[in-house]
Design an enzyme around this catalytic site. Structure first.
Site, PDB file in Angstrom:
ATOM      1  N   GLU B  59      35.566  48.716  40.587  1.00  0.00           N
ATOM      2  CA  GLU B  59      35.221  47.915  39.399  1.00  0.00           C
ATOM      3  C   GLU B  59      34.093  48.537  38.597  1.00  0.00           C
ATOM      4  OE1 GLU B  59      35.779  46.684  42.403  1.00  0.00           O
ATOM      5  OE2 GLU B  59      37.482  45.334  42.098  1.00  0.00           O
ATOM      6  N   HIS B 128      37.010  33.211  45.510  1.00  0.00           N
ATOM      7  CA  HIS B 128      37.977  33.457  44.439  1.00  0.00           C
ATOM      8  C   HIS B 128      37.984  32.341  43.399  1.00  0.00           C
ATOM      9  CE1 HIS B 128      39.477  36.569  47.103  1.00  0.00           C
ATOM     10  NE2 HIS B 128      40.242  37.016  46.118  1.00  0.00           N
TER      11      HIS B 128
END
Ligand SMILES: Cc1ncc(C[n+]2csc(CCOP(=O)(O)OP(=O)(O)O)c2C)c(N)n1
Ligand SMILES: [Mg+2]
Lengths: 315, 324
Positions: B59, B128
């Site tokens: 990322e 999440h």
């Protein structure tokens, strides 16, 4: 000979510039963090000598040397350190954030390894737009332990991007010697994990640095993908002006000083001492002028404090 | 034309890529897989692997590469799979994208778009389910968008790509399957104003993004009780468009802020503070907030539901304010 003399001139410019910065720091005209490049001059000068005006440079917080070697004006760099409007970052960056879009000098990054992903992206943009140029990315031995280093090495190698990774191994990350932070202290070996060719070079020998860079650039320009250089060097001074340098052996420092890159080149060139002192005088004049420029420059107007957070030109 | 939020985002990307060869999409699983949420399905076939660029699980590196590519003249769209993983790219977003223009005294800009999914509601548990768009809204140098409607999902990308500065678009995961009407020719869209989602007179309910459906259903419920709620869709979380909020509050004299972020130090706190600063004497009651409970989002359905801003809580709060 002329070319080598130019390398000498640039190294000496960096050396004297940094020495002056230290003085100006002591007299409190320069503030903030200040990381000097004294001892490492051959790295920036040797690498940069092979880079053309279209190529891009990404650097660290120890970047005065890179900026000077790249041709950013000493006046603008000094004014930046004084926090003046005419500084190369308008007084908003300081020592650690020198920028110059006109020479594709993209800073000046004070997050260790923070510049590596940027270099990958610059190279990607050049590739996608068909520009045959290369991005040089400088970072230290400390940065090699960061995740961003590994992610960027992998990405650049995966996409075969034109990046020259220049690891300035000065054996220390702040006060911590490389053996205490790296399981494998041969840093160039890391490149093999990404299938990236790597060279180790004596970073105190500007001619050797230049030569190894020339070869690496040739490989990159023939589309061999990114290349890795480990430039073995040493900083003669403390990490920053805050650092009392208690962690290094005096004998070690003295040993490295015997390998001073400027003395080494001067000896190779067999220059008469009067030539060197003439050069030194010229350089002192350049630096005097830069300091005078910085001192007399006007500070950025406080009214413009919040400028350049967003673009002033909206399409 | 009836379309889903997901298709609207995809069409926006497709249109942008056709219009400008500098635009490309990069992120994890955007190509072969078609995007973790199916947004980019089919785009690889049309544009090829250079412009629909699959990345490794890195990322920080690919977000930073997006920044570098933007500086280098491209117009990248970086897709970070979800806001949860954007934490691994926070250094690049905050220390580079948001600061380079200022640090360089305006010499270097970052015309980059970063899209990511945000939010809870699908029993994905704590790691999440974050809603961190409020965090990002804290950062000068960024523009933060939260499309709540199909029209904004379709319309916001083009102006975001035309923007000279980094723009983050937060797409709430529960919105991708929502449907809406789109006109055949897409009207131009701004990324500076808030919108009135529904007009009303008794109380202003201010929200954005993924909580919009809950707010709309609360407003329906309130209507059956004879309470007319005006809904403000913030759309742009940074810079906030105060004028629309204040105009509504001056009309209704009551405000509820609904935010899926946690209450403490949140975007809802910011909105509330601005109302107090700018419209204090127009208020008939304190500004109230309905936020996510201060707990990592739990897995079990009943616990997750209890944690999130539900229509019932919004209705209850609005009724307390109105006194009916
Ligand atoms: C991500 C991050 N962690 C820590 C620091 C603090 N810090 C600044 S320089 C430095 C040492 C870096 O060493 P190295 O990469 O070898 O570069 P050198 O200073 O030796 O040139 C540290 C720890 C930082 N700036 N960024
Ligand atoms: Mg080091």
């Amino acid at each position: 000979m002329n070319e080598s003399f130019e390398l000498l001139r640039r190294m000496l410019l960096i050396r004297r510039f940094e020495e002056r910065c230290a003085e100006l720091y002591s007299s409190q005209e320069i503030r903030g963090f200040l990381h000097l490049y004294v001892g490492e001059e051959a790295v920036a000068v040797g690498v940069m000598a092979e880079f053309g005006p279209e190529d891009a440079i990404v650097s660290t917080y120890r970047e005065h040397g890179h900026a000077l070697a790249r041709g950013v004006s000493p006046d603008a760099i000094m004014a930046e350190m004084f926090g003046k409007a005419t500084g190369c970052s308008g007084g908003r960056g300081g020592s650690m954030h020198l920028f110059d879009a006109s020479t594709r000098f993209y800073g000046g990054n004070a997050i260790v390894a923070g510049g590596l992903p940027l270099a990958v992206g610059l190279a990607l943009a050049d590739r996608m737009q068909g520009r045959p140029v290369v991005t040089a990315c400088f970072f230290g031995d400390g940065a090699v332990a960061e995740g961003e280093f590994h992610e960027s090495m992998n990405l650049a190698a995966l996409w075969r991007l034109p990046v020259l990774f220049c690891c300035e191994n000065n054996l220390y990350a702040m006060g911590t010697r490389i053996e205490r932070t790296h399981a494998v202290t041969e840093l160039a070996v890391r490149a093999a994990g990404y299938g990236m060719p790597a060279e180790v070079v004596d970073g105190m020998d500007v001619l050797a640095v230049r030569e190894v860079t020339r070869k690496a650039l040739k490989r990159i320009r023939s589309e061999a993908g990114p290349q890795f250089l480990e430039l073995q060097t040493y900083r003669f001074r403390a990490h920053s002006m805050y650092d009392p340098d208690r962690y290094r052996d005096k004998a070690e420092i003295a040993e490295w000083k015997r390998r001073d890159p400027i003395d080494k080149l001067a000896a190779t060139l067999r220059l008469p001492t009067e030539d060197i002192s003439k050069l030194d005088t010229e350089i002192t004049e350049v630096i005097d002028a830069a300091v005078a420029f910085a001192r007399t420059a006007s500070p950025e107007n406080v009214d413009s404090l919040t400028r350049h957070v967003y673009s002033e030109v909206r399409r | 034309m009836r379309t889903t939020y997901r298709e609207a985002v995809r069409e926006a990307i497709r249109e942008a890529m056709r219009a400008d060869s500098r635009v490309f999409l990069m992120g994890e699983d955007v190509g072969r897989y078609g995007g973790a949420f199916g947004v980019s399905l089919g785009l690889l076939e049309e544009f090829g692997p250079d412009r629909i660029r699959d990345t490794p699980l890195s990322e920080s590196a690919f977000t930073g590469a997006g920044i570098g590519a933007a500086i280098g003249g491209m117009r990248p769209i970086v897709e970070i799979m979800t806001v949860n993983f954007s934490l691994l790219a926070l250094d690049q977003i905050m220390n580079n994208a948001a600061t380079l223009r200022h640090m360089s005294n305006g010499q270097i800009g970052v015309p980059l778009v970063i899209r990511m999914t945000t939010g809870a509601g699908r029993q994905l548990a704590a790691q999440h389910s974050h809603s961190l768009e409020g965090w990002y809204s804290h950062i000068p140098g960024l523009r933060i968008l939260a499309p709540a409607t199909v029209a904004d999902a379709r319309g916001m990308l083009a102006p975001a790509l035309a923007d000279p500065d980094p723009v983050l678009i937060f797409e709430h995961g529960s919105l991708y399957n929502t449907e809406g009407e789109l006109p055949e020719s897409i009207p131009t869209c701004d990324i500076s104003s808030a919108a009135i989602g529904r007009t009303g007179t008794d109380v202003t309910v201010i929200t954005y993004g993924g909580t919009m459906p809950a707010v709309i259903s609360a407003a329906d419920e309130l209507a059956t009780l004879g309470i007319s709620a005006e809904v403000v869709d913030l759309r742009v979380l940074r810079p906030l468009n105060d004028a629309t909020i204040m105009q509504s509050v001056r009309k209704t004299h009551r405000a509820v802020v609904v935010d899926e972020g946690w209450r403490s130090g949140s975007l809802s706190a910011e909105v509330s503070a601005r109302i107090t600063e700018q419209a204090f004497f127009d208020l008939d009651a304190p500004v109230m907030r309905v936020c996510t409970e201060e707990v990592p989002i739990p897995y079990a359905k009943h616990l997750e539901e209890a944690a999130l801003p539900r229509p019932e809580r919004i209705v209850r709060t609005a009724r307390e304010l109105v006194g009916r």
